[in-house]
Design a protein around this motif. Structure first.
Motif, PDB file in Angstrom:
ATOM      1  N   ASP B 335      28.509  41.196  40.706  1.00 28.10           N
ATOM      2  CA  ASP B 335      28.565  41.405  42.118  1.00 28.10           C
ATOM      3  C   ASP B 335      27.285  42.030  42.615  1.00 28.10           C
ATOM      4  O   ASP B 335      26.613  42.061  43.418  1.00 28.10           O
ATOM      5  N   ARG B 338      24.035  40.294  41.613  1.00 28.01           N
ATOM      6  CA  ARG B 338      23.678  39.373  42.632  1.00 28.01           C
ATOM      7  C   ARG B 338      23.097  39.997  43.919  1.00 28.01           C
ATOM      8  O   ARG B 338      22.114  39.493  44.251  1.00 28.01           O
ATOM      9  N   THR B 370      29.342  34.707  41.156  1.00 27.68           N
ATOM     10  CA  THR B 370      30.381  35.278  42.112  1.00 27.68           C
ATOM     11  C   THR B 370      31.109  34.419  42.857  1.00 27.68           C
ATOM     12  O   THR B 370      32.249  35.001  43.328  1.00 27.68           O
ATOM     13  N   THR B 371      30.874  33.315  43.013  1.00 31.11           N
ATOM     14  CA  THR B 371      31.666  32.237  44.058  1.00 31.11           C
ATOM     15  C   THR B 371      32.370  31.392  42.906  1.00 31.11           C
ATOM     16  O   THR B 371      33.298  30.585  43.602  1.00 31.11           O
ATOM     17  N   CYS B 430      35.093  39.647  43.303  1.00 32.74           N
ATOM     18  CA  CYS B 430      34.539  38.525  43.862  1.00 32.74           C
ATOM     19  C   CYS B 430      35.368  37.409  44.039  1.00 32.74           C
ATOM     20  O   CYS B 430      36.681  37.331  43.403  1.00 32.74           O
ATOM     21  N   ARG B 431      35.159  36.446  45.091  1.00 38.01           N
ATOM     22  CA  ARG B 431      36.161  35.305  45.421  1.00 38.01           C
ATOM     23  C   ARG B 431      35.574  34.000  45.500  1.00 38.01           C
ATOM     24  O   ARG B 431      34.240  34.206  45.921  1.00 38.01           O
ATOM     25  N   ILE B 433      38.477  33.574  42.847  1.00 37.28           N
ATOM     26  CA  ILE B 433      38.649  33.928  41.389  1.00 37.28           C
ATOM     27  C   ILE B 433      39.292  32.801  40.782  1.00 37.28           C
ATOM     28  O   ILE B 433      39.739  31.488  41.280  1.00 37.28           O
TER      29      ILE B 433
END
Ligand SMILES: Cc1cc2nc3c(=O)[nH]c(=O)nc-3n(C[C@H](O)[C@H](O)[C@H](O)COP(=O)(O)O)c2cc1C
Ligand code: SF4
Ligand code: FES
Lengths: 222, 463
Positions: B335, B338, B370-371, B430-431, B433
């Motif tokens: 994250d 990013r 991260t997504t 991050c989501r 997950i």
């Protein structure tokens, strides 16, 4: 004397089908690019269009290298760029019409009817001239000239920048590039608060970056 | 004003020596502390050539990030035939998260003024600029006061110290994007032009501001020069490491405290991190971000790295803005990478295409990680792309912008793989997950199954 078309019913249809059939059996002209280079006209310059990415933002970074390189200043850009800046083009839409008309005039000597064209609003150039006078018409003082212009008008009107270009001899693309670079210069009247809010939401400012960094370092969920 | 962190006893102090002065703009107090003795020695005893020789003997290197040798720049500018030469002090401080240069300008403006004057005398420049970010209002006010007072007392101006030498210094507030800290961009901004880097060579030292030879130097570099002339090159060379002598300002954002501190070059990263305090209860240090938005993300195992230009570069980070940011086990390295890459991509000026497009694509790979939407082959693409982007730019931004993601990949491979292969974020930052399905199976556009990058590719990208 040939049979007049229209007198024999269905003749047009037969002719159309004959064309279709001929094309159907003709060899295919598809080119396996890039294994086989396409045969294009020597004056072909690629697809003259600015492309959008999946977020609906222009892929153009508005670096203006192309506009600055163009010897006859014919390159315009419009829309919202990747950094969320509005008015990427050289002025509001009406000046597009004006530019088109201008160039049509220059090329052929007659104007083309252009529905998008709205006449340019009269503009007080004397103020710009005074500012230029105070700075000796010197393009080396461009930043200060632009700042003074913004102080006078609240923003940088296209007509003012054109005048500055005319009088200092600096290229419009260069002046525009300078003006887009500095965050405190703007092209919209200061009242455009909604627009400014959208710009700052898209363009990460120092503050949003720092806030995001702070959140990321302590692992806060996004 | 940023806090100045307490330092262990016995650490040398050059740049922040006057940090506790009641009024940093009080010239008499500064004179009592030795201000303008260095300039006097340069003009009365040494002369230009010997002044440059003294700076060379001290081994001083630029504090702006890259660590170029200061004397080499001065010599290049002095030996280029020209009618006019310029000196520019770079006090822009591009990294919004670091206030090292700003703190120096606030606490010891006379050292900067004197350093600029010595540089101008040594290379034969009559005009000099000190550029400061418009938003650093206090730094601007103090440096302007220092310039005004010094010129009213003839320490600078038409007749410096009665010697007939002319040195005019102008303070220039500048405002712009991150890239404005880069030297050729700053020179353009001083000329009111759009800020984009220039092709080098010619370097500014031979052809810079208005085509004249220009010495452009970070304010910390310049502020060290008076001390060198006052105490001697040998005293300076004795501090720090042999290859990188002297001290440098760091901006530490630690577990407990944040602020600016002065450290010797070569200080282990561990001691710098310690300035910010110990981890909070039940927390542990996970990573250190060294070098600002384009810095490297180093693991706890790298804490013994000495803080020098070469050692940090070898570790995948850089001195950069002097920022040292500590992240504990709550943070997600992917994250963080990013976020930093996105910032770098947005700040790229757009002049060089591999940087403009390539860094954006790297940022997108980070966003996909991260997504949980990684495509098969994304990590290969990341290392390949990074290897291609590096060395393609006009300034160094393109190389530096790859550091956060590459150092994350190098040191936190397990965490990156968890995102990439399983769509999980071990830190829970991050989501979305994990959905319980391998990432590659979830993407329709994937080419084959996701697999780990061969380590050779990763190594090539790091090299
Ligand atoms: C993207 C980028 C940003 C930079 N920002 C700064 C800055 O904020 N301050 C600075 O002193 N140098 C900055 N630099 C380094 C300058 O280009 C230049 O090397 C430095 O000012 C020279 O001074 P020095 O030799 O004293 O280090 C930056 C470089 C790059 C590539
Ligand atoms: S490397 Fe990037 S930031 Fe540097 S000049 Fe090129 S596009 Fe601009
Ligand atoms: S990227 Fe569009 S003008 Fe250069």
């Amino acid at each position: 004397m040939s049979v007049l078309p229209g007198l024999v019913p269905g003749l047009g249809l037969v002719k159309g089908m004959a064309l279709t059939l001929r094309r159907f059996f003709a060899p295919k002209a598809t080119v396996r690019y890039p294994e086989m280079p396409a045969d294009v006209a020597t004056k072909f310059r690629g697809r003259l269009q600015l492309l959008y990415d999946e977020h609906g933002l222009l892929k153009c970074e508005t670096c203006f290298q192309c506009a600055q390189a163009c010897p006859i200043e014919c390159i315009d850009m419009g829309g919202l760029d990747t950094k969320g800046r509005f008015h990427v083009h050289w002025g509001p839409p009406e000046t597009y019409g004006e530019r088109r008309e201008e160039s049509a005039l220059r090329r052929s000597g007659r104007t083309v009817p252009d529905p998008a064209y709205v006449h340019f609003v009269p503009f007080d150039l004397a103020t710009v001239d005074e500012i230029l006078e105070a700075h000796n018409h010197d393009p080396k003082h461009m930043l200060r000239i632009l700042e003074a212009t913004q102080a006078a008008f609240g923003h940088l009107p296209v007509a003012a920048m054109k005048r500055i270009s005319e009088r200092t001899g600096a290229w419009y693309a260069t002046i525009y590039g300078t003006a887009t670079y500095y965050g405190h210069l703007r092209f919209e009247p200061p009242g455009a608060a909604a627009q400014a809010a959208e710009v700052s939401a898209r363009r990460p400012s120092d503050d949003t970056y720092l806030a995001a960094l702070g959140a990321s370092v302590v692992g806060r969920r996004r | 004003m940023t806090a100045i962190l307490p330092r262990p006893r016995g650490w040398p102090s050059i740049l922040l020596a006057r940090a506790r002065a009641a009024d940093p703009t009080d010239l008499d107090a500064a004179l009592a502390a030795g201000a303008f003795e260095g300039l006097r020695r340069a003009i009365r005893q040494l002369g230009p050539a010997a002044t440059i020789a003294e700076v060379e003997a001290s081994g001083l290197r630029g504090r702006g990030g890259a660590g170029h040798r200061t004397a080499a720049k001065w010599r290049a500018a002095a030996s280029t035939p020209a009618r006019i030469r310029y000196v520019v002090a770079n006090g822009y401080g591009a990294d919004p998260g670091a206030s090292t240069d700003r703190t120096l300008l606030e606490t010891d403006p006379y050292a900067v003024v004197e350093g600029v004057a010595i540089a101008a005398f040594a290379v034969g420049a009559e005009e000099a600029f000190i550029s400061v970010r418009t938003t650093a209002t206090e730094a601007l006010r103090r440096i302007q006061a220092a310039v005004d007072t010094a010129s009213s007392r003839n320490f600078i101006g038409d007749d410096v110290l009665g010697s007939g030498v002319r040195i005019e210094i102008e303070v220039r507030p500048v405002q712009g994007a991150y890239m404005l800290g880069e030297e050729t961009v700053l020179l353009k901004a001083l000329d009111g032009k759009r800020g984009q880097p220039e092709q080098r060579p010619p370097h500014p030292a031979t052809r810079g501001f208005r085509d004249a030879p220009t010495v452009i130097q970070n304010v910390q570099t310049l502020a060290a020069v008076p001390w060198i002339l006052r105490k001697g090159a040998a005293a300076f060379a004795a501090i720090g490491t042999e290859d990188a002598p002297g001290t440098i300002l760091v901006d530490v954002r630690g577990h407990q405290r944040s602020g600016v501190a002065e450290v010797q070059l070569g200080t282990p990263l561990r001691d710098i991190v310690a300035l910010g305090g110990r981890p909070r209860p039940r927390r542990s240090l996970k990573a250190v971000l060294v070098g600002g938005p384009t810095g490297g993300i180093l693991p706890a195992a790298a804490l013994d790295t000495p803080y020098t230009f070469e050692a940090l570069r070898g570790a995948g980070a850089h001195v950069g803005s002097g920022s040292v940011i500590v992240a504990d086990d709550r943070a997600c390295v992917v994250d963080l990478g990013r976020l930093l890459t996105r910032y770098s991509a947005d700040e790229a000026c757009g002049k060089t295409i591999p940087c403009r497009i390539g860094v954006r694509r790297i940022a997108e790979i980070g966003e996909r990680l991260t997504t949980g939407t990684s495509r098969a082959g994304d990590l290969e693409l990341l290392t390949d792309l990074a290897a291609d982007v590096v060395g393609s730019g006009l300034c160094d931004h393109e190389r530096l912008a790859t550091l956060p993601m590459l150092s994350g990949l190098r040191y936190f491979r397990d965490e990156v793989d968890a995102h990439y292969l399983r769509g999980e974020c071990p830190a829970g930052v991050c989501r979305p997950i994990s959905l319980g399905v391998p990432a590659a199976a979830r993407t329709t556009r994937g080419r084959g199954a996701a697999r780990p990058v061969p380590s050779t590719t990763a190594a090539r990208a790091q090299a």
